[in-house]
Design a protein around this motif. Structure first.
Motif, PDB file in Angstrom:
ATOM      1  N   SER A   1       0.860  -1.180   0.000  1.00  0.00           N
ATOM      2  CA  SER A   1       0.000   0.000   0.000  1.00  0.00           C
ATOM      3  C   SER A   1       0.900   1.236   0.000  1.00  0.00           C
ATOM      4  CB  SER A   1      -0.906  -0.009   1.238  1.00  0.00           C
ATOM      5  OG  SER A   1      -0.121  -0.035   2.429  1.00  0.00           O
ATOM      6  N   PRO A   2       0.391   2.397  -0.448  1.00  0.00           N
ATOM      7  CA  PRO A   2       1.247   3.595  -0.525  1.00  0.00           C
ATOM      8  C   PRO A   2       1.908   3.981   0.796  1.00  0.00           C
ATOM      9  CG  PRO A   2      -0.753   3.939  -1.788  1.00  0.00           C
ATOM     10  CD  PRO A   2      -0.931   2.634  -1.062  1.00  0.00           C
ATOM     11  N   ASP A   3       1.260   3.674   1.935  1.00  0.00           N
ATOM     12  CA  ASP A   3       1.867   4.007   3.224  1.00  0.00           C
ATOM     13  C   ASP A   3       2.777   2.889   3.732  1.00  0.00           C
ATOM     14  OD1 ASP A   3       0.063   2.062   3.984  1.00  0.00           O
ATOM     15  OD2 ASP A   3      -1.146   3.371   5.261  1.00  0.00           O
ATOM     16  N   PHE A   4       2.919   1.828   2.962  1.00  0.00           N
ATOM     17  CA  PHE A   4       3.802   0.698   3.260  1.00  0.00           C
ATOM     18  C   PHE A   4       3.432  -0.034   4.555  1.00  0.00           C
ATOM     19  CE2 PHE A   4       6.315   3.495   0.552  1.00  0.00           C
ATOM     20  CZ  PHE A   4       6.669   2.615  -0.459  1.00  0.00           C
ATOM     21  N   LYS A   5       2.186   0.107   4.995  1.00  0.00           N
ATOM     22  CA  LYS A   5       1.746  -0.660   6.159  1.00  0.00           C
ATOM     23  C   LYS A   5       1.326  -2.071   5.774  1.00  0.00           C
ATOM     24  CE  LYS A   5       0.055   3.068   9.196  1.00  0.00           C
ATOM     25  NZ  LYS A   5      -1.154   3.629   9.867  1.00  0.00           N
ATOM     26  N   TYR A   6       0.874  -2.227   4.529  1.00  0.00           N
ATOM     27  CA  TYR A   6       0.272  -3.491   4.121  1.00  0.00           C
ATOM     28  C   TYR A   6       0.991  -4.071   2.911  1.00  0.00           C
ATOM     29  CZ  TYR A   6      -3.246  -1.576   7.187  1.00  0.00           C
ATOM     30  OH  TYR A   6      -3.871  -1.034   8.279  1.00  0.00           O
ATOM     31  N   LEU A   7       1.294  -5.357   3.003  1.00  0.00           N
ATOM     32  CA  LEU A   7       1.980  -6.100   1.952  1.00  0.00           C
ATOM     33  C   LEU A   7       0.993  -7.115   1.384  1.00  0.00           C
ATOM     34  CD1 LEU A   7       5.460  -7.818   2.303  1.00  0.00           C
ATOM     35  CD2 LEU A   7       3.517  -9.059   1.414  1.00  0.00           C
ATOM     36  N   PHE A   8       0.781  -7.072   0.062  1.00  0.00           N
ATOM     37  CA  PHE A   8      -0.138  -7.993  -0.602  1.00  0.00           C
ATOM     38  C   PHE A   8       0.678  -9.002  -1.408  1.00  0.00           C
ATOM     39  CE2 PHE A   8      -2.343  -4.042   0.110  1.00  0.00           C
ATOM     40  CZ  PHE A   8      -3.585  -4.435   0.574  1.00  0.00           C
ATOM     41  N   MET A   9       0.340 -10.272  -1.280  1.00  0.00           N
ATOM     42  CA  MET A   9       1.072 -11.313  -1.993  1.00  0.00           C
ATOM     43  C   MET A   9       0.211 -12.569  -2.071  1.00  0.00           C
ATOM     44  SD  MET A   9       3.810 -12.750   0.809  1.00  0.00           S
ATOM     45  CE  MET A   9       4.200 -14.094  -0.315  1.00  0.00           C
ATOM     46  N   SER A  10       0.743 -13.564  -2.770  1.00  0.00           N
ATOM     47  CA  SER A  10       0.036 -14.838  -2.909  1.00  0.00           C
ATOM     48  C   SER A  10       0.990 -15.993  -2.685  1.00  0.00           C
ATOM     49  CB  SER A  10      -0.596 -14.950  -4.305  1.00  0.00           C
ATOM     50  OG  SER A  10      -1.573 -13.952  -4.512  1.00  0.00           O
ATOM     51  N   PHE A  11       0.403 -17.186  -2.537  1.00  0.00           N
ATOM     52  CA  PHE A  11       1.176 -18.420  -2.456  1.00  0.00           C
ATOM     53  C   PHE A  11       0.648 -19.388  -3.511  1.00  0.00           C
ATOM     54  CE2 PHE A  11       1.935 -16.693   1.756  1.00  0.00           C
ATOM     55  CZ  PHE A  11       3.307 -16.918   1.900  1.00  0.00           C
ATOM     56  N   GLN A  12       1.555 -19.809  -4.380  1.00  0.00           N
ATOM     57  CA  GLN A  12       1.215 -20.814  -5.377  1.00  0.00           C
ATOM     58  C   GLN A  12       1.395 -22.214  -4.817  1.00  0.00           C
ATOM     59  OE1 GLN A  12       2.987 -20.999  -9.239  1.00  0.00           O
ATOM     60  NE2 GLN A  12       2.652 -18.822  -9.696  1.00  0.00           N
TER      61      GLN A  12
END
Length: 749
Positions: free
Chosen positions: A391-402
């Motif tokens: 997120s722009p404020d770098f509080k939240y990291l979005f990712m996935s697991f294959q």
């Protein structure tokens, strides 16, 4: 293990700095290991599951499989409202887009309006194996086809697979690049096994790499008009194994044939094979960083236009000490470094597709000569971590697991309180615990009792960290198993307690009430004062004419009583749990009384019988067990108004297993037989004896990192601390008095 004062101070300082920082890149490395069935994060972080393969989308269909690029696109620059684009590295490829909004009341993300992107076959042919991608500066998504499978399903002359595609997340449609006819792939960048795209903020320059071998080339594309990708100049990097410098050589990309064949053209131009370029990012320092999966390294360089310099290996495939001077053995970087992303502090996050599939973080101070590498997570069994945007404020990291193992069965609780199993392709969001999930409700600190009298006290505490609403206070006599509620929802930081018994040890506990939950209890204790000249004392009970009716007295404490009539015998019970020497004294005699010591069976094992009002003393060495002191008159003597004073003092014996320093090692190397903590190990109550205490002492219990967990002031030589709320393990007792400080370690069962 001894800890010096300076090291202890450094530990506290470092710990304090970590608490203050509270950015997503602030954490202690997890223990390196092979994959387990769970996602193992630092204790400071948590995750929320967003969606899994097969979950329904609101506009129809279900989320695809082999989840890869996970791009958060802020709406209006928002860090709490945006679109989440999730690519599927499948054949045919898919992209699903979810609308995301963050609920500040629950600290959780919600999804809505989820659906799939339409890829018109007649316009762009088939789509295949979307791997990584990018979120562009103008809020679009670019996805990249890692495949170069042959085929031209729509007969437009372009091979279907091997291109970059731009998507409008708001409409879930492919963007028409040339503003005529149908939608397009970005043909001018050329066909290759693309992984991702990195671009300048003004969209005047793009980098992309090829995940291939022997054609693992790095490209630069400069559009004629920034942000319009229908035409422009394409370059490939030429260098050699010595690195250092390189040059950009133009690759023909005007005709359909040229665009279809940029790989072979690049080979002919002498392009350098980096062997599987997975991700390219522009760093906060302006340098270009890219990961090469084959050799397991990360490169970086300065781009000077037509040339590059300072082309070097930034992170090598070697062993890294991920926890400094900590207990973990160095961990092998291995191969397969894949997706990259920089956070707001300049940390480079690295997802690994290969070796142990870790999530690494490379600090902004890292150099090959002075490594700064930490291990953020070990990943679920069988899985590959993919995607990654912030997120722009770098509080939240979005990712996935294959592809986690379908045989995984272990459940794991996420920030929403849901138990699920990592046995399916999963998309999630990660953050520090204070920013995601129910806000931690922290217990108050600094519990203390003041204005203590024979029957009252003022209980106080320091405000809890966070957002406390109110506090609940309970108390009880230490000997009781039942807590009594004093206040249930006070907003004050103190409460007055009355109606207490004199000369009695009391426990009290305080918990924080937050808007959605409550904290654990913080506990402390205090002893009410003894009324001056109370005669008889509280332990001279009416039933103490036999051992069966004797009251249990505290050790190292004056006990007042009377021989009110002739032949009045007073029995007092006391308990020794660690054998050693004890001393019984009988003083302030108003008449000729004698003193005896009896064992648990009531048999006499010691006696003192001086004449007149002379003091009586018994010195004995005893084993652990129950004992009785007996005060009896000689002949017909008695006095119903003047009290005698009985005291059972411990020498090397103790009621609860005291261990004095130096056996209980002083951490500051100052040996003393005037301070003791017991029992060893402790379970619910830790007793501190300061034999030479004159004024007041501050008692602090700290964990091994120096964090204060409990705090209490005392003016008594023997103080009992309630440590029931502590987890099992090693702790440090810090004693501050008279301008000096001592540290003793103890073990909590």
């Amino acid at each position: 293990m001894k800890i010096s004062k300076s090291l202890f101070f450094i530990i506290c300082l470092l710990f304090g700095n970590q608490i203050l920082a509270q950015t997503i890149g602030t954490f202690n490395s997890v223990q390196p290991s092979a994959q387990t069935q769970n996602l193992v994060l630092p204790s400071t972080h948590t995750f929320q599951k967003i969606i899994q393969t097969g979950n329904a989308l609101t506009t129809g269909g279900t989320l695809g499989s082999s989840l890869d690029f996970t791009g958060y696109v802020p709406i209006g620059g928002s860090s709490t409202n945006g679109y989440l684009s999730i690519s599927s590295e499948s054949t045919p490829a898919q992209v699903s887009i979810l609308t995301m909004d963050f609920n500040g009341a629950t600290n959780l993300w919600n999804t809505s309006n989820s659906g799939k992107v339409n890829f018109p076959l007649n316009d762009i042919g088939n789509v295949d194996r979307f791997c990584s991608g990018t979120v562009t500066p103008n809020g679009t998504i670019m996805v990249a086809e890692e495949s170069v499978a042959a085929g031209d399903a729509n007969g437009d002359g372009y091979q279907d697979a091997g291109w970059i595609i731009e998507i409008d997340p708001a409409t879930k449609t492919v963007i028409n690049q040339d503003a005529s006819g149908g939608v397009d792939k970005i043909w001018a960048i050329g066909r290759h096994t693309h992984e991702n795209v990195a671009m300048l903020n003004d969209r005047s320059l793009l980098y992309t790499g090829a995940d291939a071998n022997p054609t693992g080339f790095l490209y630069k594309f400069i559009p004629i008009t920034p942000g319009v990708y229908t035409s422009g100049t394409l370059y490939v990097l030429v260098t050699n194994s010595s690195l250092g410098t390189g040059s950009w050589v133009q690759v023909p990309n005007t005709t359909i044939t040229e665009r279809n064949n940029v790989a072979s053209a690049s080979t002919a131009l002498g392009a350098y094979n980096f062997n599987g370029i997975e991700d390219v990012e522009i760093g906060p320092d302006g340098k270009v960083y890219f990961a090469a999966k084959g050799p397991g390294v990360i490169y970086r360089f300065n781009d000077n236009g037509l040339t590059v310099n300072n082309l070097e290996v930034f992170v090598a495939s070697t062993n890294y000490d991920v926890d400094g001077a900590g207990p973990y053995a160095p961990e092998a970087w291995g191969i397969g470094n894949d997706n990259l992303a920089f956070d707001g502090d300049g940390n480079l996050w690295v997802l690994q597709d290969g070796s142990r599939n870790h999530i690494w973080v490379v600090g902004p101070t890292h150099t090959p000569a002075t490594p700064a590498v930490k291990l953020f997570a070990t990943t679920p069994l069988g899985s590959e971590p993919t995607g990654i945007t912030f997120s722009p404020d770098f509080k939240y990291l979005f990712m996935s697991f294959q592809h986690p193992s379908t045989s995984n069965t272990a459940t794991q609780l996420d920030a929403e309180g849901n138990n699920f199993v990592f046995n399916n392709h999963t998309t999630l969001v990660i953050s520090r615990k204070e920013f995601l999930g129910i806000t931690p409700c922290n217990a108050p600190t600094g519990l203390a009792a003041s204005n203590v009298t024979t029957n009252s006290a003022t209980l106080s505490w320091s405000a809890a960290i966070g957002s406390p609403v109110s506090y609940t206070v309970d108390y009880k006599a230490s000997s009781s198993a039942t807590w009594i509620n004093l206040v249930t929802a006070t907003t004050n930081l103190s409460a007055n307690l009355s109606g207490l018994a004199a000369s009695t040890l009391y426990n009290f506990r305080v918990k924080t009430n937050c808007s959605l939950n409550t904290s654990s209890y913080a506990s402390a204790n205090f002893t009410t004062s003894t009324p001056p000249n109370t005669c008889p004392g509280i332990y001279d009970v009416s039933t103490n004419g036999t051992t069966a009716g004797a009251a249990t007295i505290p050790l190292n404490t004056n006990v007042n009583g009377t021989v009110s009539v002739k032949n009045d015998n007073d029995y007092y019970k006391f308990i020794i749990t660690t054998g050693g020497t004890i001393t019984l004294t009988l003083t302030t005699l108003p008449a000729n009384y004698n003193l005896t010591l009896l064992n648990s069976a009531g048999s006499q094992i010691g006696i003192s019988q001086n004449n007149g009002t002379a003091n009586e003393t018994i010195n004995a060495t005893v084993a652990a067990g129950t004992y009785y002191a007996r005060v009896l008159p000689k002949g017909n003597t008695s006095n119903a108004t003047i009290c005698y004073t009985l005291r059972v003092a411990t020498g090397t014996a103790a009621r609860v297993g005291a261990v004095y320093s130096p056996e209980n090692q002083l951490l500051d190397d100052e040996k003393s037989d005037l301070v003791a903590v017991f029992p060893v190990p402790a379970k619910n109550i830790l007793t501190i004896e300061i034999k030479d205490l004159k004024d007041e002492a501050e008692l602090n219990i700290l964990n091994v990192l120096g964090k204060v967990l409990l705090k209490q002031n005392t003016k008594t030589k023997i103080t009992e601390l309630n440590i029931e709320s502590l987890n099992s393990g090693m702790y440090i007792l810090n004693i501050n008095r008279d301008g000096k400080s001592k540290n003793l370690k103890f073990l909590k069962e």
